[in-house]
Structures are given as structure tokens and as C-alpha cells.
Design an enzyme around this catalytic site. Structure first.
Site, PDB file in Angstrom:
ATOM      1  N   HIS A 191       0.615  -1.306  -0.162  1.00  0.00           N
ATOM      2  CA  HIS A 191      -0.121  -0.187  -0.068  1.00  0.00           C
ATOM      3  C   HIS A 191       0.889   1.241  -0.005  1.00  0.00           C
ATOM      4  O   HIS A 191       2.165   1.211   0.280  1.00  0.00           O
ATOM      5  CB  HIS A 191      -0.828  -0.004   1.051  1.00  0.00           C
ATOM      6  CG  HIS A 191      -0.168   0.059   2.545  1.00  0.00           C
ATOM      7  ND1 HIS A 191       0.119   1.330   2.873  1.00  0.00           N
ATOM      8  CD2 HIS A 191       0.098  -0.873   3.267  1.00  0.00           C
ATOM      9  CE1 HIS A 191       0.593   0.939   4.227  1.00  0.00           C
ATOM     10  NE2 HIS A 191       0.703  -0.158   4.519  1.00  0.00           N
ATOM     11  N   CYS A 207       2.821  -4.687   6.807  1.00  0.00           N
ATOM     12  CA  CYS A 207       2.390  -4.372   5.494  1.00  0.00           C
ATOM     13  C   CYS A 207       3.614  -3.814   4.874  1.00  0.00           C
ATOM     14  O   CYS A 207       4.676  -3.610   5.601  1.00  0.00           O
ATOM     15  CB  CYS A 207       1.429  -3.538   5.155  1.00  0.00           C
ATOM     16  SG  CYS A 207      -0.401  -4.054   5.864  1.00  0.00           S
TER      17      CYS A 207
END
Length: 232
Positions: A191, A207
Site C-alpha cells: 500500500h 504491510c
């Protein structure tokens, strides 16, 4: 061992035990296909200063004004750039070299597009192989209940409360790509993020984060249901 130096290792460790939680869970949108690029003819090499000004300049996307990134303050090795592919993976595969803080998208013709990334801090990292099953522009951020329990200040963004609205302050930034394994959501994502200072560091809750300008570029290059492999 890093991707830049060796790709002789072909086995990948499995995903962390079921129930491992990341702090970047979001809504579950439908995937959209993206075409694989044709054979690349642009020379391999680092971008010029003129190219960097365009690559990391201000961007209007989805109605949001993304500010320019002061790329001069970032280690040049983390600039988006085309490199010779040493992964041995098929075109369209995404490879994350966790130790070196690089993400690659393998291209036809022996090259790969490389991005600098930030990764999960110790105890929150994911490794193995999977599929990018969903993709979403300007996603909502819904931290898992376990994360909210650790950080009560996030309760207003909980799943029950609908998460954080998309926008420049959203931790998922301009794009999110969702990693699945064996048909199950791993809760790990690729992301964007507004905190460009975090690139090259291990600071996230599991992440893989990119600069917003880079994740927009990545989103256009990754085909639907792309294979992803993550090295530790």
C-alpha cells in the site's frame, strides 16, 4: 541473502501462523485486470534528475492533491528504477526482498521495475508466497480489533465504526493491493503511505508500504491475480 545478490534459493517459508494480525486491514473490493507491458526498450539505469522531478512531483489523483516528495532526502537506491531482473520469476510476478527493502515487478525481456519500500517491524512481518487477489484505489483503513486493543486511540477507526475515510492522512495511501494465500486473506497489504521518511525502514504493522507516487505506478503494472513472493 538478498535478491540483489542471489536468487539461487527457490524455497519460500510458509505464512506465519494463522491468526497473525496486521494493522492494515481494509475493505474488500473487487479486483480489476491490468495489462502486462510489452517488452521494455527504455535503457536500464537510475532516473535522471529531470525524471525524478516528474516521478515524485505533485500529483492530482482521485480528487486528492498528493504533495511532491523531497526525493533529495531519500537514499537514491530507493528511487523507482528499472533494473536487470535477477529473480528468475515469470513476468508479472511481484517479489519483495525484505532485507534489502526492495519490491520488484518482473517485466518481459529480462528487466524488472524496482521500488524502495518500508516493511513490517520485528514480530509483524509476513513471508512466503501468495496472490494479489484484490486491488483498491484510495481504500478505507480498518485496523483489526486486536490492534485497536493495543492502541485504544484507534477505536474511532475500528471495523465496527466503519474505518478511516480515504484521503491523504489515511495510512494506506493512494492504493492497496491485498495478499491472499491458499484462498484466504493474509491481512497483509502492499500500500501507499504519506510518510515517505519510512521508506527503507522496518516500522509498519506487517504491510509493505511505498511512497504514494510509487504505489500508483505499481498499481498500473501488476496484473490481476499476480503471484507475489516475499523473502525474509
Amino acid at each position: 541473502m538478498t535478491i540483489e545478490h542471489s536468487f539461487s534459493r527457490r524455497g519460500f517459508l510458509g505464512v506465519l501462523a494463522a491468526g497473525t494480525l496486521a494493522g492494515c486491514t481494509t475493505t474488500m473490493p473487487g479486483g480489476r485486470s491490468a495489462p502486462m507491458p510489452a517488452r521494455i526498450t527504455r535503457p536500464i539505469g537510475p532516473p535522471s534528475d529531470a525524471e525524478l522531478q516528474v516521478m515524485y512531483g505533485p500529483v492530482v489523483d482521485g480528487g486528492y492533491q498528493i504533495p511532491a516528495i523531497p526525493y533529495q532526502q531519500i537514499d537514491p537506491k530507493f528511487y523507482r528504477q528499472r533494473v536487470a531482473d535477477r529473480t528468475g520469476e515469470a513476468p508479472g510476478t511481484v517479489v519483495v526482498d525484505t532485507p534489502s527493502r526492495f519490491l520488484y515487478v518482473v517485466e518481459p525481456g529480462g528487466t524488472a521495475m524496482r521500488y524502495g519500500v518500508g516493511i513490517g517491524r520485528e514480530g509483524f512481518a509476513w513471508q512466503g508466497d501468495g496472490v494479489i487477489h484484490w486491488r483498491q484505489p484510495w481504500p478505507r483503513w480498518k485496523p483489526p480489533n486486536e490492534m485497536v486493543a493495543r492502541q485504544p486511540s484507534l477505536a474511532k477507526y475500528s471495523i465496527a465504526n466503519g474505518g478511516m475515510e480515504p484521503g491523504l492522512k489515511n495510512p494506506l495511501g493512494a492504493r492497496a493491493l491485498y495478499i491472499f494465500q491458499n484462498g484466504q486473506d493474509t491481512l497483509y497489504r502492499l500500500h501507499g503511505n504519506p510518510e515517505w521518511q519510512s521508506i527503507g525502514k522496518a516500522v509498519s504493522s506487517g504491510c509493505v508500504r511505498l511512497m504514494n507516487q510509487d504505489v500508483i505506478d505499481l498499481y498500473q503494472r501488476v496484473p490481476a491475480k499476480a503471484k507475489i513472493v516475499v523473502w525474509q
